[in-house]
Write a protein that holds these residues in place. Structure first.
Motif, PDB file in Angstrom:
ATOM      1  N   ILE A  48       0.837  -1.206   0.000  1.00 21.80           N
ATOM      2  CA  ILE A  48       0.000   0.000   0.000  1.00 21.80           C
ATOM      3  C   ILE A  48       0.865   1.246   0.000  1.00 21.80           C
ATOM      4  O   ILE A  48       0.710   2.124  -0.853  1.00 21.80           O
ATOM      5  N   LEU A  49       1.786   1.344   0.959  1.00 22.82           N
ATOM      6  CA  LEU A  49       2.647   2.534   0.988  1.00 22.82           C
ATOM      7  C   LEU A  49       3.499   2.624  -0.267  1.00 22.82           C
ATOM      8  O   LEU A  49       3.739   3.714  -0.783  1.00 22.82           O
ATOM      9  N   GLY A  50       3.925   1.474  -0.773  1.00 27.69           N
ATOM     10  CA  GLY A  50       4.708   1.465  -2.008  1.00 27.69           C
ATOM     11  C   GLY A  50       3.923   1.997  -3.194  1.00 27.69           C
ATOM     12  O   GLY A  50       4.487   2.639  -4.084  1.00 27.69           O
ATOM     13  N   SER A  51       2.612   1.747  -3.207  1.00 28.06           N
ATOM     14  CA  SER A  51       1.787   2.253  -4.305  1.00 28.06           C
ATOM     15  C   SER A  51       1.513   3.753  -4.177  1.00 28.06           C
ATOM     16  O   SER A  51       1.190   4.415  -5.153  1.00 28.06           O
ATOM     17  N   LEU A  52       1.644   4.272  -2.966  1.00 26.73           N
ATOM     18  CA  LEU A  52       1.353   5.684  -2.724  1.00 26.73           C
ATOM     19  C   LEU A  52       2.578   6.584  -2.833  1.00 26.73           C
ATOM     20  O   LEU A  52       2.480   7.724  -3.285  1.00 26.73           O
ATOM     21  N   LEU A  53       3.715   6.070  -2.380  1.00 29.51           N
ATOM     22  CA  LEU A  53       4.922   6.896  -2.274  1.00 29.51           C
ATOM     23  C   LEU A  53       6.089   6.182  -2.940  1.00 29.51           C
ATOM     24  O   LEU A  53       6.511   5.124  -2.481  1.00 29.51           O
TER      25      LEU A  53
END
Length: 191
Positions: A22-27
């Motif tokens: 999730i964080l990888g997809s956002l940032l």
């Protein structure tokens, strides 16, 4: 817990979720993602301490954060009380995208666990301690507690490898859904 113990648990969560989808997809920028992850994990630990159950294993090499029946959904007032504001600030322009993802996750959660249940918020084992049974033992503690109360356990993961871990321990995939480009969520339940 002392501030040092809390910081140690946050570091375990940071290492365990270093490649969080999730964080990888956002940032995309690694340092920014790492700061956001630390803010998320600090808020999650605070949330579990205040409104849930925090279990620690193997001298801090693993941690499980559980939300009990009746408190299994995150609420905005509780999030404000436990430090989610720094996460929102760290996410900045990515916050609206996270809120869209969270909306889908919440819908899946409500669909597949509408009754009282235990929610596994986070389960993390320091990568250096993988393969020693720590995650399975932490998970089993929560499952035993839920079963003693006659309640199911619900969780979600965005990592296919984790799906195998949970299904080997009696969880059933209730739904697999693409929740954002390149990001899949698996809703799992036991009981």
């Amino acid at each position: 817990m002392t501030p040092e113990e809390t910081s140690a648990l946050i570091r375990v969560l940071d290492r365990a979720f270093d490649t969080d989808p999730i964080l990888g997809s956002l940032l995309s920028e690694k340092k920014h993602r790492a700061r956001a992850a630390t803010a998320l994990h600090r808020a999650a630990v605070n949330y579990a301490v205040r409104f849930g159950v925090l279990e620690i294993a193997a001298e801090g090499a693993g941690v499980a954060l559980w939300l009990p029946p009746g408190r299994e959904h995150l609420t905005f007032p509780r999030m404000l009380q436990t430090g989610f504001v720094p996460l929102a600030l760290e996410l900045g322009w990515a916050l609206p995208r996270l809120l869209k993802i969270d909306h889908v996750l919440t819908q899946m959660h409500t669909t597949h666990a509408p009754e009282k249940h235990w929610y596994l918020f986070f389960l993390a084992v320091d990568p250096a301690a993988h393969g020693k049974g720590i995650g399975g033992a932490l998970l089993e503690q929560g499952v035993v507690r839920a079963e003693a109360q006659g309640l199911p356990v619900y969780l979600e993961t965005q990592t296919e490898q984790n799906v195998r871990f949970y299904t080997r321990r009696g969880f059933v995939v209730k739904e697999e859904k693409t929740i954002a480009p390149g990001l899949t969520n698996w809703a799992l339940r036991r009981g």
